[in-house]
Motif scaffolding. Structure first.
Motif, short mmCIF file in Angstrom:
data_model
loop_
_atom_site.label_atom_id
_atom_site.label_comp_id
_atom_site.label_asym_id
_atom_site.label_seq_id
_atom_site.Cartn_x
_atom_site.Cartn_y
_atom_site.Cartn_z
N SER A 2 44.03 116.43 -76.17
CA SER A 2 43.96 115.06 -76.69
C SER A 2 45.04 114.84 -77.73
CB SER A 2 42.58 114.81 -77.31
OG SER A 2 42.39 115.64 -78.44
N ARG A 3 45.45 113.60 -77.87
CA ARG A 3 46.45 113.23 -78.85
C ARG A 3 45.79 113.12 -80.23
NH1 ARG A 3 51.06 110.96 -76.17
NH2 ARG A 3 51.37 112.36 -74.39
N THR A 4 46.60 113.28 -81.27
CA THR A 4 46.13 113.16 -82.64
C THR A 4 46.73 111.93 -83.29
OG1 THR A 4 47.94 114.55 -83.46
CG2 THR A 4 45.86 115.65 -82.89
N VAL A 63 46.92 117.81 -93.77
CA VAL A 63 46.21 119.09 -93.69
C VAL A 63 45.29 119.18 -92.46
CG1 VAL A 63 44.49 120.55 -94.84
CG2 VAL A 63 46.36 119.56 -96.15
N PRO A 64 44.56 118.10 -92.09
CA PRO A 64 43.66 118.21 -90.94
C PRO A 64 44.36 118.53 -89.62
CG PRO A 64 43.09 116.30 -92.26
CD PRO A 64 44.40 116.81 -92.78
N PHE A 65 45.65 118.30 -89.56
CA PHE A 65 46.38 118.59 -88.32
C PHE A 65 46.84 120.04 -88.40
CE2 PHE A 65 46.75 114.09 -89.38
CZ PHE A 65 46.15 113.53 -88.27
N ASP A 66 45.89 120.94 -88.13
CA ASP A 66 46.06 122.35 -88.44
C ASP A 66 47.16 123.03 -87.65
OD1 ASP A 66 44.72 122.21 -86.05
OD2 ASP A 66 42.86 123.08 -86.80
N ASP A 67 47.56 122.45 -86.53
CA ASP A 67 48.64 123.08 -85.77
C ASP A 67 50.00 122.55 -86.20
OD1 ASP A 67 48.59 120.53 -84.75
OD2 ASP A 67 48.60 121.13 -82.64
N GLY A 68 50.00 121.68 -87.20
CA GLY A 68 51.26 121.18 -87.73
C GLY A 68 51.88 120.05 -86.96
N ILE A 118 55.33 114.84 -86.88
CA ILE A 118 55.58 113.95 -85.74
C ILE A 118 56.60 114.59 -84.80
CG2 ILE A 118 56.55 111.72 -85.06
CD1 ILE A 118 55.36 110.59 -87.68
N ARG A 119 57.58 115.26 -85.36
CA ARG A 119 58.60 115.92 -84.53
C ARG A 119 57.99 116.99 -83.63
NH1 ARG A 119 62.56 115.53 -89.35
NH2 ARG A 119 64.17 114.11 -88.54
N LYS A 120 56.86 117.57 -84.06
CA LYS A 120 56.20 118.60 -83.28
C LYS A 120 55.18 118.02 -82.30
CE LYS A 120 56.50 122.01 -87.04
NZ LYS A 120 55.70 122.84 -87.98
N GLY A 121 54.89 116.73 -82.42
CA GLY A 121 53.86 116.11 -81.60
C GLY A 121 54.36 115.73 -80.22
N GLN A 122 53.41 115.34 -79.38
CA GLN A 122 53.74 114.89 -78.03
C GLN A 122 53.98 113.38 -77.98
OE1 GLN A 122 50.21 116.40 -75.97
NE2 GLN A 122 51.43 118.02 -75.06
N GLY A 123 53.16 112.64 -78.72
CA GLY A 123 53.26 111.18 -78.66
C GLY A 123 54.49 110.63 -79.31
#
Length: 243
Positions: A2-4, A63-68, A118-123
């Motif tokens: 799922s997206r964050t 912080v809640p986005f634990d995978d960075g 954001i750079r590490k995200g998919q969206g």
């Protein structure tokens, strides 16, 4: 997977509607607002963080986005002082400081803080909530608010050009008159004000927060994968008119 999503201004109005929409779409949502009380409407799976965007360590929100990684950022936090804002020629400096501090400076600072995630995200998608007040004049000036929203439109375009080569999109939603807690009390105090606004809107009604949330959800999504540097006006036709 799922997206964050991180949504500011989620204590009510457009921010809350957006957090609800993204959660319903299957996103893992972190919602934040200066209000200390968690909105009752938020489902349990949405994490709520009371936070002052002007004075807190913005990295705490990440912080809640634990995978960075972070897929979506929605900057919906905003203030307007209808009783104290007015012409820039007779400015209340405190109104300008708070309005630009929340509406503009906090938005810019959070984007900068969140960019590594954001750079590490998919969206890789950012949506900033502006207003049609930032794209045209108003009968009764709210210059601090108008300037802050015009700056958001300009900032979003500039960031879209800067971040486009990294496939990071940045767009703006410009709502018209929407029934949010920010303005509802004005219509309660003066029902004729609402009637006048409805009569002057081509669709003959005001908008609702979930309609803005739908526009935001689209701009965040892969369906808008080639949409960036865009200002999506959602105003029932108001700004198309020549007054």
């Amino acid at each position: 997977m799922s997206r964050t999503a991180l949504v500011t201004g989620a204590g009510g109005g457009i921010g809350l509607a957006t957090a609800l929409r993204l959660a319903a779409d299957g996103c893992r949502v972190v919602a934040t607002d200066i209000k200390t009380s968690r909105p009752a409407e938020l489902p349990d799976e949405v994490q709520y963080i009371p936070f002052d965007l002007r004075s807190g360590d913005l990295n705490q929100l990440l912080v809640p986005f634990d995978d960075g990684s972070l897929d979506y950022l929605v900057n919906a936090a905003g203030v307007a002082f209808f009783d104290r804002d007015g012409s820039a020629l007779e400015a209340d400096e405190s109104v300008w400081d708070v309005t630009l501090g929340v509406n503009l400076h906090a938005t810019r600072a959070l984007i900068a803080a969140a960019l590594p995630a954001i750079r590490k995200g998919q969206g890789r998608s950012i949506v900033n909530v502006a207003s049609i007040a930032g794209t045209r004049g108003m009968d009764s000036p709210l210059d601090a608010y108008q300037v802050s929203k015009a700056a958001i439109v300009s900032l979003s375009r500039s960031l879209a050009l800067q971040l486009g080569p990294e496939n990071i999109r940045c767009n703006t939603v410009c709502p018209g008159s929407i029934l949010t807690p920010m303005i509802e009390h004005l219509y309660v105090e003066d029902p004729s004000r609402r009637t006048n606004m409805e009569e002057r809107t081509p669709m003959r009604r005001l908008g609702f927060p979930d309609e803005i949330a739908a526009a935001i959800a689209f701009l965040l999504s892969d369906q808008a994968s080639f949409v960036t540097a865009t200002d999506l006006v959602v105003d029932g036709g108001w700004s198309a008119q020549v007054k």
